[in-house]
Design an enzyme around this catalytic site. Structure first.
Site, PDB file in Angstrom:
ATOM      1  N   GLU A 147      16.842  11.902  -2.100  1.00  6.33           N
ATOM      2  CA  GLU A 147      18.188  11.333  -2.208  1.00  6.33           C
ATOM      3  C   GLU A 147      18.676  11.225  -3.659  1.00  6.33           C
ATOM      4  O   GLU A 147      18.874  10.124  -4.192  1.00  6.33           O
ATOM      5  CB  GLU A 147      18.257   9.965  -1.520  1.00  6.33           C
ATOM      6  CG  GLU A 147      18.065  10.050  -0.021  1.00  6.33           C
ATOM      7  CD  GLU A 147      18.304   8.731   0.702  1.00  6.33           C
ATOM      8  OE1 GLU A 147      18.232   7.666   0.066  1.00  6.33           O
ATOM      9  OE2 GLU A 147      18.564   8.775   1.913  1.00  6.33           O
ATOM     10  N   GLU A 194      15.571  12.128   7.867  1.00  8.10           N
ATOM     11  CA  GLU A 194      15.260  10.726   8.177  1.00  8.10           C
ATOM     12  C   GLU A 194      16.274  10.282   9.223  1.00  8.10           C
ATOM     13  O   GLU A 194      17.455  10.141   8.926  1.00  8.10           O
ATOM     14  CB  GLU A 194      15.393   9.846   6.923  1.00  8.10           C
ATOM     15  CG  GLU A 194      14.431  10.230   5.814  1.00  8.10           C
ATOM     16  CD  GLU A 194      14.569   9.344   4.571  1.00  8.10           C
ATOM     17  OE1 GLU A 194      15.235   8.283   4.650  1.00  8.10           O
ATOM     18  OE2 GLU A 194      14.035   9.728   3.524  1.00  8.10           O
TER      19      GLU A 194
END
Ligand code: GLA
Ligand code: ZN
Length: 660
Positions: free
Chosen positions: A142, A298
């Site tokens: 991220e 995720e």
């Protein structure tokens, strides 16, 4: 189809690993992501590497046929690295250096950090290049999360000046572009150029936009450093990164996607109590960054939480969210995370298993879907979403609106979502694209709030309309040039003649003010159609008026116009409106362009399609808590239940059909 979990064997005693692998296989999982936060375990001290523990964990997984995506661990450096080189810590916009003890706390421009990152990635790649279980890599984790997209350290300052020198060639060009005569900012040496630190007053908009571009490039370059190593050492592995959505707009995601084989992302619906349209918009954006299918790396599988705990996913939610992702182009679902950890900052971020590691409701739901995908996954993977409507998202525009929102209530993503939601409600697929994409495959192109308008972008849109396309523009189009200076000509600037309209005045409204909108064609809607936030008073120069204002000093003046140009049409929407007004506008656009909805469904039932050549898979998802009935146009077969379906059919709550 890959179906898996994010797994942290380093959080659990080794004796547990075989049980984990066995329970995963039992749930139909065939993939794990490993090691993306395990740098210190892999390199306990500088240049001493230890892969033995990870090898053993992978052996247990391999014994159950579970494949591995390895994360490069560069989102959280070891304590020894920061102690040795404190200058790798990132500096915030207020000038304060962050501390060790979190993650995403480093400067990606720092030469020391880059060389440490290179070393660990090279060591991992060398060790795992020929491992039969390893199929690919996730780089870092991220990028940009926790406000880390931009750093204000000395290394960044120097690199920014070099970036500017390459972009402008001379200080004269830079001074002209930024308009540095204002407040006596003229630069006579590159060393004089500051960073746009957070201060009482905003920085020069030209400098601020360039700094955002530079910082985005720096993240992309850090990723590329790793991509290059992996391509060199592991040519048979794929390379991806886990992106974010929900309005994250700090990095140019088209650029970040370019070097990857595919984009992945992290989907946490409960975090923002997201409605299905928001989730659909997120998936659509992610598919748009590379114009291709993606992975969910995720996927929420339990209640999120750090200091406080969010609500549990309701029974059926995890499976429904996963199918929704697939419906929008996901080719793999990976759950965060296998088991809820008992320590660390995320000890309340729940996974498939709770802290005690026993199978419960969420495990059985994951298992149900795992078994379904074992049956039908192969028929889905690789099939494509074919949209006829495109929504242009432009990163320069996003950055420029972050610097100057124009109206405090304005957000670029939220604004694009207004159009998206209206199409979504009609079950019409939409693609997110850059203006540089091939527009010819679309019947309708929406370019809302294309604030930073380059001559290239304007020329492409003009050519598309000339040849018969329909383009919609709206508020603030063309207000800025690529240097973030205000356009001199009447708005909408470079597309004013294409739209056959100019903006006579604009009015930035306070939060509580609305203005009625009066459509020129008779209205069937019973709902009030209202403008808010921003009203442009339009002066048609050949365009036909579609909607007028019904209030304020501009009552009776045009708010929406339509121009024919070449073989096509340009719609200009001079205001921001409430959802019923967009639905009405979208209905007109659908009928005039001949774009057909996939299926007519009750509210809360979403429909998407994926295509394998001529073969269409129709995904029908009931996001509501009630059974929903709808009439099916023809004979269908539901892959999930194996049953034929036709006529009036009822979809149970939180249930899914995959129809052929
Ligand atoms: C993000 C990160 C993960 C984890 C989860 C839950 O998506 O990528 O490492 O922190 O959120 O917080
Ligand atoms: Zn820095």
């Amino acid at each position: 189809m890959y179906y898996g979990a994010d797994y942290y064997p380093e959080h659990w005693p080794e004796e547990r690993w075989p049980t984990d692998a066995e329970m995963m296989a039992e749930a139909g999982l065939n993939l794990v992501r490993l090691a993306e936060f395990a740098w210190t375990r892999l390199e306990p001290e500088p240049e001493r590497f230890d892969f033995a523990w990870l090898d053993r964990a992978i052996e247990h997984l391999a014994a159950r046929g579970i494949r591995v995506v390895l994360g490069t661990p560069t989102a959280a450096p070891p304590a020894w690295l920061v102690r040795q080189h404190p200058e790798v810590l990132r500096v915030r916009a207020d000038g304060r250096r962050v501390h060790f003890g979190h993650r995403r706390n480093v400067c990606l421009v720092s030469p020391v950090y880059r060389s440490c990152a290179e070393r660990i990635v090279r060591a991992m790649a060398t060790h795992y290049r020929d491992h039969p279980s390893v199929i690919g890599w996730q780089i870092d984790n991220e990028f940009g999360c926790h406000d880390s997209a931009r750093c204000y350290c000395e290394a960044c300052q120097g690199a920014f000046r070099e970036w500017l020198a390459a972009r402008y060639g001379s200080l004269e060009a830079l001074n002209r572009a930024w308009g540095t005569d204002f407040w006596s900012h003229t630069y006579r040496a590159w060393e004089e150029i500051p960073l746009p630190f957070a201060d009482a007053l905003p920085a020069n908009p030209g400098l601020a936009l360039d700094y955002r571009r530079f910082a985005s490039d720096a993240n992309v370059a850090f990723q590329r450093l790793q991509v290059d190593i992996l391509r060199e050492l592991c040519p048979s592995h794929f390379v991806t990164h886990n992106f974010m959505a929900n309005g994250f707009q700090e990095l140019n995601y088209y650029d970040l996607a370019r070097d990857l084989d595919f984009v992945s992302w992290d989907n946490y619906p409960d975090l923002r109590r997201s409605d299905p349209a928001q989730l659909a918009f997120n998936h659509t954006c992610i598919r748009g960054w590379k114009g291709a299918n993606f992975w969910v790396m995720e996927e929420e599988s339990g209640a999120p939480g750090t200091t406080v705990i969010s609500p549990n996913p309701r029974p059926g939610d995890i499976r429904l969210w996963s199918y929704q992702a697939i419906a929008h182009g996901a080719d793999a679902i990976v759950y965060f995370r296998w088991r809820t950890c008992t320590f660390g900052a995320e000890q309340y971020w729940h996974g498939i298993l709770d802290h005690d590691g026993r199978p419960r409701r969420r495990y059985y739901e994951v298992q149900r879907m795992g078994r379904e995908l074992q049956r039908i996954g192969a028929q889905i993977v690789g099939s494509e979403v074919n949209a006829q409507v495109a929504l242009i998202f432009d990163w320069d525009t996003a950055f420029a609106f972050q610097i100057q929102a124009n109206n405090p209530a304005f957000d670029y993503f939220e604004h694009l979502k207004r159009y998206f939601v209206a199409f979504h409600r009609r079950n019409v697929p939409v693609d997110i694209i850059p203006w540089s994409a091939d527009l010819r495959r679309y019947r309708l192109v929406l370019a809302p709030a294309l604030y930073v308008l380059s001559p290239d972008a304007a020329a492409r849109l003009r050519a598309y309309v000339e040849k018969g396309g329909t383009v919609l523009f709206d508020v603030r189009t063309g207000a800025k040039d690529v240097y973030n200076r205000v356009a001199e000509g009447p708005l909408p600037g470079l597309v004013a003649d294409l739209c056959g309209v100019t903006v006579d005045e604009y009015d930035s409204l306070p939060p509580d003010v609305t203005v009625p909108l009066v459509f020129d064609t008779p209205i069937v809607s019973t709902q009030k159609l209202l403008a808010h936030t921003w009203c442009e008073v339009l002066a048609p120069q050949g365009a036909k008026v579609l909607v007028r204002y019904g209030g304020q000093y501009y009552a009776g003046q045009p708010a929406v116009t339509l121009n024919t140009y070449g073989k096509g049409r340009a719609v200009y929407v001079g205001t921001i409106a409430n959802p019923p007004a967009y639905e009405r506008l979208v209905d007109e656009l659908l009928s005039s362009t001949g774009v057909q909805p996939l299926l007519d469904t009750p509210p809360g039932v979403e429909v998407t399609a994926r295509w394998q050549g001529q073969k269409r898979l129709l995904f029908v998802l009931n996001h509501t808590n009630a059974p929903q009935s709808m009439s099916l146009p023809g004979e269908f077969h539901d892959l999930l239940s194996g049953q034929p379906l036709s006529g009036t059919a009822v979809l149970p709550p939180k249930e899914v059909w995959v129809l052929v």
